[in-house]
Write a protein that holds these residues in place. Structure first.
Motif, short mmCIF file in Angstrom:
data_model
loop_
_atom_site.label_atom_id
_atom_site.label_comp_id
_atom_site.label_asym_id
_atom_site.label_seq_id
_atom_site.Cartn_x
_atom_site.Cartn_y
_atom_site.Cartn_z
N GLU A 1 53.17 17.69 60.42
CA GLU A 1 53.53 18.93 59.74
C GLU A 1 54.78 19.61 60.27
O GLU A 1 55.14 20.68 59.78
CB GLU A 1 52.37 19.94 59.87
N ARG A 2 55.38 19.04 61.29
CA ARG A 2 56.49 19.70 61.98
C ARG A 2 56.04 21.08 62.45
O ARG A 2 56.75 22.08 62.35
CB ARG A 2 57.74 19.81 61.11
N ALA A 3 54.80 21.12 62.95
CA ALA A 3 54.17 22.37 63.37
C ALA A 3 53.89 22.32 64.87
O ALA A 3 53.73 21.25 65.46
CB ALA A 3 52.87 22.57 62.61
N ARG B 1 58.42 28.14 64.41
CA ARG B 1 57.85 26.95 63.77
C ARG B 1 56.46 27.31 63.27
O ARG B 1 55.75 28.11 63.86
CB ARG B 1 57.70 25.76 64.75
N PRO B 2 56.05 26.68 62.18
CA PRO B 2 54.69 26.96 61.68
C PRO B 2 53.63 26.42 62.64
O PRO B 2 53.91 25.55 63.46
CB PRO B 2 54.65 26.20 60.33
N GLU B 3 52.43 26.94 62.49
CA GLU B 3 51.28 26.42 63.24
C GLU B 3 50.59 25.38 62.37
O GLU B 3 50.65 25.45 61.15
CB GLU B 3 50.33 27.56 63.60
N PRO B 4 49.92 24.41 63.00
CA PRO B 4 49.24 23.38 62.21
C PRO B 4 48.20 23.99 61.27
O PRO B 4 47.54 24.98 61.61
CB PRO B 4 48.55 22.51 63.27
N ALA B 5 48.04 23.40 60.11
CA ALA B 5 47.11 23.91 59.10
C ALA B 5 45.68 23.95 59.63
O ALA B 5 44.93 24.88 59.35
CB ALA B 5 47.18 23.07 57.84
N LEU B 6 45.28 22.96 60.41
CA LEU B 6 43.92 22.91 60.94
C LEU B 6 43.71 23.91 62.06
O LEU B 6 42.58 24.27 62.36
CB LEU B 6 43.59 21.50 61.43
N VAL C 1 50.60 14.95 67.29
CA VAL C 1 50.12 14.70 65.93
C VAL C 1 50.50 15.85 64.99
O VAL C 1 50.92 15.62 63.85
CB VAL C 1 48.59 14.46 65.93
N ALA C 2 50.40 17.09 65.47
CA ALA C 2 50.78 18.25 64.65
C ALA C 2 52.26 18.20 64.31
O ALA C 2 52.66 18.48 63.17
CB ALA C 2 50.44 19.55 65.38
N TRP C 3 53.09 17.82 65.27
CA TRP C 3 54.52 17.75 65.01
C TRP C 3 54.83 16.62 64.04
O TRP C 3 55.60 16.79 63.09
CB TRP C 3 55.31 17.57 66.30
#
Length: 125
Positions: A69-71, A118-123, A64-66
């Motif tokens: 958010e591509r995270a 890669r970024p980490e998910p915002a949540l 779901v994160a990917w």
């Protein structure tokens, strides 16, 4: 969509999911990319299966994160980095051809660098 196409997508989804599960336990075998492929194929052949993967407690959050958010979550980055390091050690100790050893370790190093940047998910922050 034809029944045959739907069955092919479902087969791809199940094989990918199975390979992803194996990847949890076997070094050099990725998990997340197979889960992403499984969700993609299941979305076309069995939306219910795709929803099940997204809701799965082990695989769902990363997928779901990917998708959203591509995270990549921090725990997945750490696990991937550790497994890549272990894989590079195994390659360093087992591959006899120097050029092949360097190429494989170099490729895995680039993959690791890409993953950790890669970024980490915002949540998850």
């Amino acid at each position: 969509m034809s029944t045959l196409a739907r069955l092919v997508y479902i087969a791809i989804a199940w094989v990918s999911f199975g390979l992803g599960v194996i990847g949890v336990f076997v070094p050099l075998m990725p998990t997340t990319c197979f889960m992403l492929l499984a969700v993609w194929a299941a979305s076309r052949g069995s939306p219910r299966f795709a929803l099940w993967i997204r809701a799965h407690p082990r695989f769902g959050p990363t997928v779901v994160a990917w998708e959203g958010e591509r995270a990549i979550p921090r725990h997945a980055k750490c696990l991937a980095a550790g497994m890549l390091a272990f894989s590079m050690l195994v390659l360093a100790l087992t591959v006899s051809l120097l050029w092949l050893k360097l190429a494989l370790i170099g490729g895995l190093s680039l993959l690791g660098l890409w993953i950790i940047t890669r970024p980490e998910p915002a949540l998850g922050r």
